[in-house]
Motif scaffolding. Structure first.
Motif, mmCIF file in Angstrom:
data_model
loop_
_atom_site.group_PDB
_atom_site.id
_atom_site.type_symbol
_atom_site.label_atom_id
_atom_site.label_comp_id
_atom_site.label_asym_id
_atom_site.label_seq_id
_atom_site.Cartn_x
_atom_site.Cartn_y
_atom_site.Cartn_z
ATOM 1 N N GLN A 51 42.837 42.042 41.192
ATOM 2 C CA GLN A 51 42.780 44.135 42.400
ATOM 3 C C GLN A 51 44.402 44.440 42.413
ATOM 4 O OE1 GLN A 51 43.074 39.015 44.745
ATOM 5 N NE2 GLN A 51 41.763 41.210 46.184
ATOM 6 N N CYS A 88 38.839 39.378 51.581
ATOM 7 C CA CYS A 88 39.583 39.510 50.551
ATOM 8 C C CYS A 88 40.544 40.332 50.986
ATOM 9 C CB CYS A 88 38.484 39.534 49.961
ATOM 10 S SG CYS A 88 39.061 40.046 47.841
ATOM 11 N N LEU A 89 41.632 40.968 49.951
ATOM 12 C CA LEU A 89 42.230 41.855 50.255
ATOM 13 C C LEU A 89 41.367 42.820 49.734
ATOM 14 C CD1 LEU A 89 46.169 40.950 49.419
ATOM 15 C CD2 LEU A 89 44.826 41.216 51.702
ATOM 16 N N HIS A 130 39.315 30.926 44.997
ATOM 17 C CA HIS A 130 39.247 32.283 45.317
ATOM 18 C C HIS A 130 39.744 33.173 44.070
ATOM 19 C CE1 HIS A 130 38.137 36.118 48.017
ATOM 20 N NE2 HIS A 130 39.373 36.179 47.491
ATOM 21 N N GLU A 131 40.958 33.286 44.111
ATOM 22 C CA GLU A 131 42.023 33.504 43.268
ATOM 23 C C GLU A 131 41.520 33.395 41.488
ATOM 24 O OE1 GLU A 131 43.109 35.987 44.421
ATOM 25 O OE2 GLU A 131 43.000 35.082 46.644
ATOM 26 N N HIS A 134 38.445 35.883 41.480
ATOM 27 C CA HIS A 134 38.786 36.707 40.712
ATOM 28 C C HIS A 134 39.022 37.403 38.955
ATOM 29 C CE1 HIS A 134 38.731 39.241 44.425
ATOM 30 N NE2 HIS A 134 39.975 38.596 44.843
ATOM 31 N N GLU A 162 42.146 37.095 51.840
ATOM 32 C CA GLU A 162 42.603 36.132 50.773
ATOM 33 C C GLU A 162 42.790 37.308 49.166
ATOM 34 O OE1 GLU A 162 40.406 32.503 50.459
ATOM 35 O OE2 GLU A 162 41.591 32.114 51.659
HETATM 36 NI NI NI Z 1 40.212 38.229 46.910
#
Ligand code: NI
Length: 162
Positions: A51, A88-89, A130-131, A134, A162
């Protein structure tokens, strides 16, 4: 304290499979610190290295004032189910319903290179999944059930990502 730019949905960094971390260098430690700074600054509870444009298997999480660094995380066990909204950011201002395990057991390395096991339920379990997604180049939008909604409509002015 350094805030890094968070890549947004559509950025190809968010679609790549990340590489294993082989050496925890001073640069790795700086990256992790920056990831925490960036996550806290954005009001998120988790952030993965891709991210911020780094294709390495590193995740930071803090859902309840317990910060965790997960380097090369591997999910060992899951059980149960929870269905709820997540955000999500890398997709600011939006949320969607995703079903996740309600319990997750993950092993990872910490910043000292020591392997440890983390167990989480509910939000922590959701966040770990979730992470870790990614790191495989998967965004929650690929798993969403129904429509993605604006956080304003869901939470009013309060946002949690998140
Ligand atoms: Ni995310």
């Amino acid at each position: 304290m350094a805030i890094r730019k968070i890549r947004q949905l559509g950025d190809e960094c968010l679609t790549k499979v990340c590489k294993e971390v082989k050496l925890i260098s001073p640069r790795t430690k700086m990256l992790v610190q920056d990831m925490f700074d960036t996550m806290y600054e954005s009001g998120g509870v988790g952030l993965a290295a891709p991210q911020v444009g780094i294709l390495k298997c590193i995740v930071v999480i803090d859902v309840d004032d317990n910060p965790y660094v997960l380097i090369n995380p591997v999910i060992l066990e899951t059980s149960g189910e929870q269905t709820g909204y997540e955000g999500c950011l890398s997709y600011v201002g939006k949320s969607g319903v995703v079903t996740r395990p309600n319990y997750v057991k993950v092993k990872a390395m910490n910043l000292e290179g020591k392997e440890y096991v983390l167990e989480g339920e509910e939000l922590l379990a959701r966040c770990i999944c979730h992470e870790c997604d990614h790191l495989e180049g998967i965004m929650y939008v690929q798993k969403v059930e129904g429509e993605i909604v604006n956080n304003e409509d869901l939470y009013g002015n309060e946002e949690e990502n998140e």
